[in-house]
Design a protein around this motif. Structure first.
Motif, PDB file in Angstrom:
ATOM      1  N   CYS A 132       0.818  -1.206   0.000  1.00  0.00           N
ATOM      2  CA  CYS A 132       0.000   0.000   0.000  1.00  0.00           C
ATOM      3  C   CYS A 132       0.858   1.265   0.000  1.00  0.00           C
ATOM      4  CB  CYS A 132      -0.910  -0.005   1.225  1.00  0.00           C
ATOM      5  SG  CYS A 132      -2.122   1.312   1.202  1.00  0.00           S
ATOM      6  N   ASP A 133       0.476   2.201  -0.854  1.00  0.00           N
ATOM      7  CA  ASP A 133       1.060   3.535  -0.857  1.00  0.00           C
ATOM      8  C   ASP A 133      -0.041   4.511  -1.259  1.00  0.00           C
ATOM      9  OD1 ASP A 133       0.788   3.365  -3.637  1.00  0.00           O
ATOM     10  OD2 ASP A 133       2.923   3.067  -3.981  1.00  0.00           O
ATOM     11  N   ALA A 134       0.265   5.792  -1.269  1.00  0.00           N
ATOM     12  CA  ALA A 134      -0.751   6.818  -1.528  1.00  0.00           C
ATOM     13  C   ALA A 134      -1.410   6.641  -2.896  1.00  0.00           C
ATOM     14  CB  ALA A 134      -0.127   8.206  -1.413  1.00  0.00           C
ATOM     15  N   SER A 135      -0.642   6.242  -3.911  1.00  0.00           N
ATOM     16  CA  SER A 135      -1.234   6.087  -5.245  1.00  0.00           C
ATOM     17  C   SER A 135      -2.195   4.901  -5.301  1.00  0.00           C
ATOM     18  CB  SER A 135      -0.147   5.957  -6.314  1.00  0.00           C
ATOM     19  OG  SER A 135       0.628   4.800  -6.107  1.00  0.00           O
ATOM     20  N   ALA A 166      -5.360   6.058  -3.580  1.00  0.00           N
ATOM     21  CA  ALA A 166      -6.090   6.973  -4.461  1.00  0.00           C
ATOM     22  C   ALA A 166      -6.799   6.232  -5.592  1.00  0.00           C
ATOM     23  CB  ALA A 166      -5.144   8.020  -5.030  1.00  0.00           C
ATOM     24  N   ALA A 167      -6.195   5.165  -6.073  1.00  0.00           N
ATOM     25  CA  ALA A 167      -6.776   4.385  -7.178  1.00  0.00           C
ATOM     26  C   ALA A 167      -7.906   3.466  -6.724  1.00  0.00           C
ATOM     27  CB  ALA A 167      -5.682   3.566  -7.858  1.00  0.00           C
ATOM     28  N   SER A 181      -3.042   7.473   5.904  1.00  0.00           N
ATOM     29  CA  SER A 181      -3.987   8.570   5.673  1.00  0.00           C
ATOM     30  C   SER A 181      -5.253   8.429   6.524  1.00  0.00           C
ATOM     31  CB  SER A 181      -4.371   8.632   4.191  1.00  0.00           C
ATOM     32  OG  SER A 181      -4.909   7.385   3.772  1.00  0.00           O
ATOM     33  N   GLU A 182      -5.493   7.248   7.077  1.00  0.00           N
ATOM     34  CA  GLU A 182      -6.685   7.030   7.914  1.00  0.00           C
ATOM     35  C   GLU A 182      -6.433   7.563   9.322  1.00  0.00           C
ATOM     36  OE1 GLU A 182      -9.826   5.693   7.206  1.00  0.00           O
ATOM     37  OE2 GLU A 182      -9.079   6.058   5.185  1.00  0.00           O
TER      38      GLU A 182
END
Length: 160
Positions: free
Chosen positions: A75-78, A81-82, A124-125
């Motif tokens: 898991c990463d930000a992209s 986002a996807a 991000s959570e």
């Protein structure tokens, strides 16, 4: 010495004890729908539980799990986002089983059959805010710290 975990729903905290000595405190995120034991409720079950299975030992931070198996993704930000709205289960899984027949074990209130875990979530959570589908979410590095300190069978008391 006996390690045990206490989850405080009101305080959104998880505390690791060795007998009565606090070893660690972590911020968590529990069920958005509050507390409850019914299958399909999206609530976090209360009462006495045990860690039935420890899953993900040695996996990289951010390993994505689906059906308790690594997907091969990290898991990463992209990736987040996807996949908006995806219920991320990351890094490690501590699968809980209820110990109280009729309350959190058996029938429509069975914690194990509800797939209630302590698991990682994207950075991000938010922590300290109920946002899960009933599980107990933790920061990934906090989860690794906890995972590495406890054996299978560790007692988990969820206070609601």
């Amino acid at each position: 010495m006996s390690k045990r975990i206490q989850v405080d729903i009101a305080g959104q905290t998880l505390t690791l004890f060795d007998d009565d000595r606090v070893l660690a405190d972590y911020r968590v995120s529990t069920g958005l729908n509050g507390v409850g034991e019914e299958n399909g409720s999206g609530c976090t079950p209360r009462g006495l539980h045990r860690v039935r299975l420890r899953i993900g030992d040695g996996c990289p931070v951010g390993t994505v799990f689906r059906g308790r198996r690594p997907t091969g993704e990290v898991c990463d930000a992209s990736l987040v986002a996807a996949n908006p709205g995806r219920d991320w289960i990351l890094t490690r899984i501590l699968w809980l089983t209820g110990c109280e027949s009729g309350r959190n074990r058996g029938g429509r209130v069975d914690t194990l059959r509800r797939y209630i875990y302590i698991h990682g979530t994207p950075d991000s959570e938010p922590m300290g805010v109920p946002r899960s589908h009933g599980c107990i979410r933790m920061r990934n590095l906090d989860l690794i710290d906890l995972f590495d300190r406890i054996p299978r069978g560790t007692r988990v008391e969820i206070l609601g």
